[in-house]
Design an enzyme around this catalytic site. Structure first.
Site, PDB file in Angstrom:
ATOM      1  N   GLY A   1      24.919  -7.947  15.225  1.00 51.14           N
ATOM      2  CA  GLY A   1      23.977  -7.984  16.329  1.00 51.14           C
ATOM      3  C   GLY A   1      23.250  -9.314  16.337  1.00 51.14           C
ATOM      4  O   GLY A   1      23.075  -9.950  17.387  1.00 51.14           O
ATOM      5  N   ALA A   2      22.828  -9.738  15.149  1.00 48.56           N
ATOM      6  CA  ALA A   2      22.083 -10.982  15.028  1.00 48.56           C
ATOM      7  C   ALA A   2      22.061 -11.405  13.570  1.00 48.56           C
ATOM      8  O   ALA A   2      22.309 -10.597  12.677  1.00 48.56           O
ATOM      9  CB  ALA A   2      20.655 -10.778  15.518  1.00 48.56           C
ATOM     10  N   MET A   3      21.745 -12.677  13.335  1.00 52.34           N
ATOM     11  CA  MET A   3      21.726 -13.195  11.960  1.00 52.34           C
ATOM     12  C   MET A   3      20.589 -14.199  11.806  1.00 52.34           C
ATOM     13  O   MET A   3      20.439 -15.107  12.623  1.00 52.34           O
ATOM     14  CB  MET A   3      23.099 -13.832  11.662  1.00 52.34           C
ATOM     15  CG  MET A   3      23.184 -14.545  10.332  1.00 52.34           C
ATOM     16  SD  MET A   3      22.977 -13.378   8.946  1.00 52.34           S
ATOM     17  CE  MET A   3      22.147 -14.438   7.786  1.00 52.34           C
ATOM     18  N   GLU A   4      19.833 -14.017  10.714  1.00 50.61           N
ATOM     19  CA  GLU A   4      18.565 -14.722  10.552  1.00 50.61           C
ATOM     20  C   GLU A   4      18.666 -16.112   9.939  1.00 50.61           C
ATOM     21  O   GLU A   4      17.779 -16.514   9.186  1.00 50.61           O
ATOM     22  CB  GLU A   4      17.642 -13.867   9.684  1.00 50.61           C
ATOM     23  CG  GLU A   4      18.066 -13.734   8.195  1.00 50.61           C
ATOM     24  CD  GLU A   4      18.947 -12.537   7.893  1.00 50.61           C
ATOM     25  OE1 GLU A   4      19.618 -12.042   8.816  1.00 50.61           O
ATOM     26  OE2 GLU A   4      18.967 -12.105   6.725  1.00 50.61           O
TER      27      GLU A   4
ATOM     28  N   ARG B   1      32.454  -4.430   8.255  1.00 49.64           N
ATOM     29  CA  ARG B   1      31.656  -3.209   8.122  1.00 49.64           C
ATOM     30  C   ARG B   1      31.796  -2.304   9.340  1.00 49.64           C
ATOM     31  O   ARG B   1      31.626  -1.095   9.252  1.00 49.64           O
ATOM     32  CB  ARG B   1      30.195  -3.508   7.822  1.00 49.64           C
ATOM     33  CG  ARG B   1      29.385  -4.087   8.931  1.00 49.64           C
ATOM     34  CD  ARG B   1      27.932  -4.191   8.482  1.00 49.64           C
ATOM     35  NE  ARG B   1      27.136  -4.775   9.528  1.00 49.64           N
ATOM     36  CZ  ARG B   1      25.917  -4.395   9.840  1.00 49.64           C
ATOM     37  NH1 ARG B   1      25.331  -3.425   9.202  1.00 49.64           N
ATOM     38  NH2 ARG B   1      25.257  -4.979  10.815  1.00 49.64           N
TER      39      ARG B   1
ATOM     40  N   GLU C   1      16.557  -6.188   4.211  1.00 49.53           N
ATOM     41  CA  GLU C   1      16.830  -5.408   5.427  1.00 49.53           C
ATOM     42  C   GLU C   1      15.845  -4.270   5.655  1.00 49.53           C
ATOM     43  O   GLU C   1      15.522  -3.941   6.791  1.00 49.53           O
ATOM     44  CB  GLU C   1      18.277  -4.903   5.409  1.00 49.53           C
ATOM     45  CG  GLU C   1      19.331  -6.013   5.406  1.00 49.53           C
ATOM     46  CD  GLU C   1      19.211  -6.967   6.596  1.00 49.53           C
ATOM     47  OE1 GLU C   1      18.510  -6.655   7.566  1.00 49.53           O
ATOM     48  OE2 GLU C   1      19.818  -8.051   6.531  1.00 49.53           O
TER      49      GLU C   1
ATOM     50  N   GLU D   1      26.389 -14.658   6.127  1.00 48.94           N
ATOM     51  CA  GLU D   1      25.949 -13.566   5.262  1.00 48.94           C
ATOM     52  C   GLU D   1      26.988 -12.446   5.268  1.00 48.94           C
ATOM     53  O   GLU D   1      27.502 -12.110   6.342  1.00 48.94           O
ATOM     54  CB  GLU D   1      24.603 -12.998   5.734  1.00 48.94           C
ATOM     55  CG  GLU D   1      23.974 -12.072   4.691  1.00 48.94           C
ATOM     56  CD  GLU D   1      22.671 -11.418   5.148  1.00 48.94           C
ATOM     57  OE1 GLU D   1      22.354 -11.457   6.354  1.00 48.94           O
ATOM     58  OE2 GLU D   1      21.977 -10.873   4.293  1.00 48.94           O
TER      59      GLU D   1
ATOM     60  N   HIS E   1      12.999  -8.167  14.291  1.00 48.60           N
ATOM     61  CA  HIS E   1      13.711  -7.924  13.020  1.00 48.60           C
ATOM     62  C   HIS E   1      14.105  -9.269  12.387  1.00 48.60           C
ATOM     63  O   HIS E   1      13.791  -9.540  11.230  1.00 48.60           O
ATOM     64  CB  HIS E   1      14.953  -7.076  13.295  1.00 48.60           C
ATOM     65  CG  HIS E   1      15.810  -6.840  12.088  1.00 48.60           C
ATOM     66  ND1 HIS E   1      15.789  -5.674  11.385  1.00 48.60           N
ATOM     67  CD2 HIS E   1      16.713  -7.642  11.443  1.00 48.60           C
ATOM     68  CE1 HIS E   1      16.625  -5.755  10.362  1.00 48.60           C
ATOM     69  NE2 HIS E   1      17.209  -6.950  10.386  1.00 48.60           N
ATOM     70  N   GLU E   2      14.760 -10.107  13.167  1.00 44.86           N
ATOM     71  CA  GLU E   2      15.262 -11.369  12.601  1.00 44.86           C
ATOM     72  C   GLU E   2      14.122 -12.281  12.164  1.00 44.86           C
ATOM     73  O   GLU E   2      14.216 -12.959  11.148  1.00 44.86           O
ATOM     74  CB  GLU E   2      16.191 -12.090  13.590  1.00 44.86           C
ATOM     75  CG  GLU E   2      17.417 -11.284  14.022  1.00 44.86           C
ATOM     76  CD  GLU E   2      18.209 -10.680  12.872  1.00 44.86           C
ATOM     77  OE1 GLU E   2      18.231 -11.262  11.778  1.00 44.86           O
ATOM     78  OE2 GLU E   2      18.787  -9.589  13.073  1.00 44.86           O
TER      79      GLU E   2
HETATM   80  N1  BES Z   1      21.009  -9.996   8.067  1.00 41.06           N
HETATM   81  C1  BES Z   1      21.551  -9.215   9.110  1.00 41.06           C
HETATM   82  C2  BES Z   1      22.901  -9.696   9.599  1.00 41.06           C
HETATM   83  C3  BES Z   1      24.036  -9.113   8.804  1.00 41.06           C
HETATM   84  C4  BES Z   1      24.457  -7.832   9.057  1.00 41.06           C
HETATM   85  C5  BES Z   1      24.660  -9.832   7.841  1.00 41.06           C
HETATM   86  C6  BES Z   1      25.483  -7.302   8.315  1.00 41.06           C
HETATM   87  C7  BES Z   1      25.680  -9.294   7.087  1.00 41.06           C
HETATM   88  C8  BES Z   1      26.111  -8.027   7.333  1.00 41.06           C
HETATM   89  C9  BES Z   1      20.617  -9.169  10.322  1.00 41.06           C
HETATM   90  O1  BES Z   1      19.298  -9.380  10.033  1.00 41.06           O
HETATM   91  C10 BES Z   1      20.713  -7.784  10.851  1.00 41.06           C
HETATM   92  O2  BES Z   1      20.278  -6.889  10.184  1.00 41.06           O
HETATM   93  N2  BES Z   1      21.298  -7.621  12.029  1.00 41.06           N
HETATM   94  C11 BES Z   1      21.510  -6.322  12.615  1.00 41.06           C
HETATM   95  C12 BES Z   1      20.688  -6.164  13.865  1.00 41.06           C
HETATM   96  C13 BES Z   1      19.264  -5.848  13.554  1.00 41.06           C
HETATM   97  C14 BES Z   1      18.405  -5.863  14.783  1.00 41.06           C
HETATM   98  C15 BES Z   1      19.095  -4.513  12.869  1.00 41.06           C
HETATM   99  C16 BES Z   1      22.967  -6.220  12.969  1.00 41.06           C
HETATM  100  O3  BES Z   1      23.613  -7.234  13.103  1.00 41.06           O
HETATM  101  O4  BES Z   1      23.472  -5.097  13.070  1.00 41.06           O
HETATM  102 ZN    ZN Z   2      18.380  -7.869   9.032  1.00 41.06          ZN
END
Ligand code: BES
Ligand code: ZN
EC number: 3.4.11.-
Length: 966
Positions: A358-361, A895, A417, A216, A394-395
């Site tokens: 941090g994580a990816m769903e 980012r 999000e 993503e 969250h995920e």
């Molecule tokens: N879908 C995002 C991962 C993501 C973040 C993909 C940025 C592309 C760009 C995932 O669900 C997410 O939001 N992860 C957060 C952590 C979450 C606990 C807020 C992250 O990775 O910062």
């Molecule tokens: Zn997210």
């Protein structure tokens, strides 16, 4: 451009399938292959290489030439107008993906066959790829009597759009086709997106390699040619090849269905996974690793059971139990809340040593940074517990919001999000009711985004995006935190019972499909018994930048409310005609009074001049925006503030924690924006002497430390610190440094909040104690570490106030050998705290070496050093001198690189710094995904300058009359 018609365009001399080599590696790879064949080929290869080099040099022209070629050779009636979006008339239905990573070489081979539905007659198919070397392409009929293979013209690459075009010699009719590619690529070890390699040291200190993916938003195209947009949902059948033995295995979104040993050759195993449900490409995931699993069963609907697992490196299995237990509870909570089953046969979570986010769903295979998933009961803090719970919650919310129903395009990213960021608190609060998670929501989500959204450089929640940089950039606080905050507001005014019923209808209606913001509002509106015009209300919050402050004027029994846009800088100019809604909002006004603790709701329409609330009998006090559920601030007249202050002072518990928190938040923000006298805000802090709850103290900490930093170069600095020390002194002595097993969650949080504040304003006892605990530990040969809850504070403030070079070196050693990712981060932040310029300079250099600090953690390291006042200028200089290194390592699409600038400049408050920033941006005008962050950083610094000019005097006189000189 010479083009060659080829039926099956594989093999042969030159660049196969007409694919232009887009990278240096591809050029070299292509040349190398030819060199070994024969001398004719060798000459050809030189010609080819020269041609290709020329092509790379004149990239823009190549693109134009490709495009021109496309236009002249196609026999479609409509000339294709390719942009960043793919044509909608070719839809993928199913992907057969085969990937064979070579862990040693860091490369992969792949094949993909895509079942496509061609919806109009056409002679080209456009799809995505980036950095892949496509070696063979074929297009076949599907499901017709004879399997016919079409003649294809050479592929055309369009690097700017990360696309390529497969032109056909003859026009294609509508119907189904199989489009196949063979390709290869690199498991880019330094860029941790796409299909990439990660490594770690095992128990025997052997380096172990794994292959894993993170797609993503736009990186699936780096792993296989595909229609890489969220609305192109298709089913997936995945085959992965892994080394046989040595504990290796393969994971993907679905369960493994078949394992073939010695396939495709001895020493290798091919795993075939079950066919997936329809899903977007960005959710696909492939892992080849030697991870080990811990599994528990979870309950689905109708007594169905399915396994939930946590995969970790072998030595860390013990740290998976907490996440597993929480994961099972959270997934069951959501199934119950939405009344829609989790649709896959299994749900895995994997802790990846190198992970960009941090994580990816990924559906069925959620990936995490190790430090965000693994929890060691012996060494991790209670704060870490919160983090692990909310990352999982969250995920898992995405399994519905994002995976089952996906936004049609990235401009509605908040549907993913924002929902996940709201639901993460809701579900965590559901399973852990005494953790106070809904109060935490206010500080972590709403207050934090208020800062961003009070600037002119902010943007609406729904915002047009097209290229990969803009798409990356929208993964920001506005999509996450403003998104979650307005959802919380909606949940409240629609009422939870109705809201979740409507959410369930929405999910059911768009199941396995895509939706837009308007679709959600329409369903909420249809479900609302009060026939609320949800769309009209919510458009004012999602389609314009910013938020209002509601001004309250009392006259007799009447309260007259007016609204205006709240801006951090009182002198900021904006044109209200820029917004369709004139920067007015339809606001759910709620209030409580001394007579009614149950909130009353009235609507303040965006077109109304004011809103009048009249009581039959006068009320002693009134508080608007009960529990701070609405995404707006409230300002009263000084006499009303006085009354509210007196309640806080004498009976603060008559107000909820959120109401107390709300007062502190608003009063300081209003004062900072010159909407209110700073004296009123500062007076209000006096009530904190009675406050024993962590969250109000946390708001106070963030407000007071921000002022402290801004005042640091002024005459008021020491008086301000003294005022805060006096304020915090009693509660400091109550909480102390000793952590007891019987402390509840809120007391644990209160302790760390108060200690942090006391240390930051140089409370002598607090620093002395931090220093002593620190020295005892660093000199202790048994290395018995401080209690996990206070450990980061001891490392940071101990090093800051009592650390010297020798201690720093001991700590560096401990840091270097540390294998636990969370502990390593704590030690890293401790190292960043030393008050020595030259050591900090050395530390930055050390940190650029992956053997010390993984690339994923380098930004946290820089930010930690710059948070140390001694380190701020060092990091700023370093970043400016090493920008090209950073861009090369992370790309402008990263980012975290984008958000580095606002993080390290946030406390600058002089024209000199502002000029330095401007000239740095002028030197590197391409900001990539960081464009909005640059604008935000400049606005913050110019606001800081104005803040000092406007407020330092006022604060000085307030301090003079409230702080004794001694
Ligand atoms: N879908 C995002 C991962 C993501 C973040 C993909 C940025 C592309 C760009 C995932 O669900 C997410 O939001 N992860 C957060 C952590 C979450 C606990 C807020 C992250 O990775 O910062
Ligand atoms: Zn997210």
């Amino acid at each position: 451009m010479a083009t060659k018609v080829s039926k099956r365009s594989s093999g042969g001399a030159g660049y196969r399938a007409g694919a232009f080599p887009t990278t240096k590696t591809q050029l070299q790879a292509g040349t190398g292959l030819l060199c070994f064949t024969c001398s004719v080929c060798f000459i050809l290869s030189i010609i080819c290489t020269c041609l290709a080099t020329l092509l790379v040099l004149v990239d823009q022209k190549v693109e134009a030439a490709n495009y021109q070629y496309l236009l002249t050779t196609m026999n479609t009636e409509s000339v294709p107008d390719l942009s960043f979006r793919l044509p909608k008339e070719v839809k993928p239905l199913h992907y057969d993906v085969y990937l064979h990573p070579d862990l040693e070489k860091g490369t992969f081979q792949g094949k993909v066959t895509i079942l496509i539905d061609v919806l109009n007659r056409r002679s080209y198919i456009a799809l995505h790829q980036k950095d892949l070397n496509i070696t063979s392409t074929a297009l076949n009929t599907y499901d017709r009597e004879e399997n016919f293979e079409f003649e294809l013209l050479d592929l055309i690459q369009i690097p700017k759009y990360e696309m390529f075009v497969v032109p056909t010699k003859n026009e294609l009719h509508t119907g189904l086709y199989h489009l196949s590619f063979e390709f290869n690529g690199a498991l880019q070890p330094d860029k941790i997106v796409g299909f990439y390699s990660s490594k770690y040291k095992d128990a025997q200190n052997r380096t172990r390699y794994i292959a894993t993916s993170k797609f993503e938003p736009t990186y699936a195209r780096r792993a296989y040619p595909c229609f890489d947009e969220p609305a192109f949902k298709a089913e997936f059948t995945v085959k992965l090849v892994h080394p046989t033995g040595d504990n290796y295995g393969a994971l993907s979104n679905m369960n493994a269905e078949c394992t073939q040993i010695n396939q495709p050759s001895p020493g290798l195993t091919t795993v075939t996974f079950a066919k997936s449900v329809p899903m977007s490409t960005y959710l696909s995931c492939f892992i080849v690793s030697d991870f080990i699993a811990l599994t528990q069963m979870a309950k689905g609907l109708n007594d169905r059971q399915f396994p939930v697992s946590v995969y970790t490196t072998r030595t860390q299995q013990d740290k998976a139990t907490f996440a597993l237990d929480i994961g099972v509870k959270i997934i069951e909570y959501y199934i119950d809340l939405f009344r829609i089953d989790y649709p896959l046969p299994k749900l895995d979570m994997a802790a990846i040593p190198d992970f960009v986010s941090g994580a990816m769903e990924n559906w069925g295979l959620v990936t995490y940074r190790e430090a965000r998933l693994l929890y060691d009961k012996k060494t991790d803090s209670s704060a870490k517990g919160y983090d692990v719970v909310t990352v999982i919650s969250h995920e898992f919310a995405h399994m519905w919001f994002g995976n089952l129903v996906t936004m049609s395009w990235w401009n509605d990213l908040w549907l993913n999000e924002g929902f996940a960021s709201f639901m993460q608190y809701k579900s965590a609060d559901g399973i852990l009711p005494d953790w106070g998670l809904m109060d935490l929501f206010l500080i972590e989500q709403m207050h934090s985004v208020f800062v961003t959204d009070a600037k002119l450089s902010s943007h609406p929640i729904v915002q047009t995006v097209s290229n990969p940089d803009e798409i990356t950039a929208i993964f920001d606080e506005i999509s996450y935190k403003k998104g979650s905050s307005v959802i919380r507001m909606m949940e409240n005014f629609i009422k939870p019972e109705v809201f979740y019923g409507a959410i369930s209808s929405y999910l059911n209606k768009f199941i396995y499909h895509n939706a837009e913001t308007a679709d959600l509002f329409k369903i909420l509106q249809e479900s609302s018994p009060d026939s609320l015009n949800v769309t009209a209300i919510m458009d004012t919050w999602t389609r314009q930048t910013g938020f209002p402050v509601v001004n309250v004027k009392k006259s007799g029994n009447k309260y007259v409310l007016t609204q205006k846009r709240f801006l951090a800088n009182p002198d900021a100019h904006f044109d209200s005609s820029e917004s369709e809604y004139g920067y007015k909002w339809t606001i759910p006004i709620t209030y409580i009074t001394n007579n009614t603790s149950k909130p009353t709701l009235v609507w303040f329409d965006k077109d109304a001049k004011d809103l009048v609330i009249e009581f039959k009998e006068p009320v002693n006090w009134i508080k608007f925006n009960a529990d701070e559920v609405g995404y707006y601030r409230v300002n009263y007249e000084p006499t009303e503030w006085d009354i509210l202050y007196n309640i806080l002072r004498h009976q603060h518990k008559t107000l909820s924690v959120s109401d107390r928190v709300h007062f502190l938040e608003d009063v300081f923000s209003l004062a900072s924006a010159s909407e209110l006298d700073y004296g009123i805000a500062m007076n209000m802090t006096a009530y904190l002497k009675q406050e024993k709850h962590a969250i109000p103290w946390s708001v106070a900490t963030s407000k007071l430390t921000a002022i402290d930093t801004l005042l640091s170069s002024t005459i008021s600095s020491s008086k301000f610190k003294k005022y805060v020390r006096d304020l915090v002194n009693d509660v400091y002595h109550e909480v102390g440094w000793h952590v007891s097993d019987t402390d509840d969650r809120i007391s644990l949080k209160l302790r760390t909040t108060v200690l942090r504040l006391a240390c930051s304003v140089e409370h002598a006892k607090c620093l002395k104690e931090a220093g002593e605990i620190f020295k005892n530990w660093i000199q202790d040969p048994r290395d018995i570490r401080p209690h996990p809850d206070i450990r980061d504070l001891v490392y940071y403030y101990g090093m800051h106030h009592a650390g010297d070079e020798a201690m720093w070196r001991i700590m560096l050693k401990k840091f270097t050998v540390e294998t636990d990712s969370t502990e390593k981060l704590k030690l890293m932040r401790g190292l960043a705290a030393i008050r020595s310029t030259w050591i900090l300079n050395i530390f930055i250099t050390v940190a650029t070496d992956e053997n010390y600090v993984r690339a994923q953690d380098f930004f946290s390291c820089l930010i930690a050093i710059s948070d140390n006042p001694v380190g701020t200028p060092i990091v700023w200089d370093w970043v400016r001198s090493n920008w090209e290194f950073l861009v090369n390592r992370y790309t402008l699409n990263d980012r975290y690189l984008g958000s580095l600038i606002p993080s390290i400049t946030k406390m600058f408050a002089t024209e000199t710094k502002l000029n330095e920033m401007e000239s740095f941006f002028a030197r590197y005008p391409d900001a990539g995904a960081g464009a909005m962050n640059r604008a935000k950083a400049l606005e913050t610094v110019s606001n800081n300058i104005k803040w000092l000019a406007k407020n330092s005097r006022n604060l000085e006189s307030w301090l003079n009359s409230h702080v004794q000189n001694n």
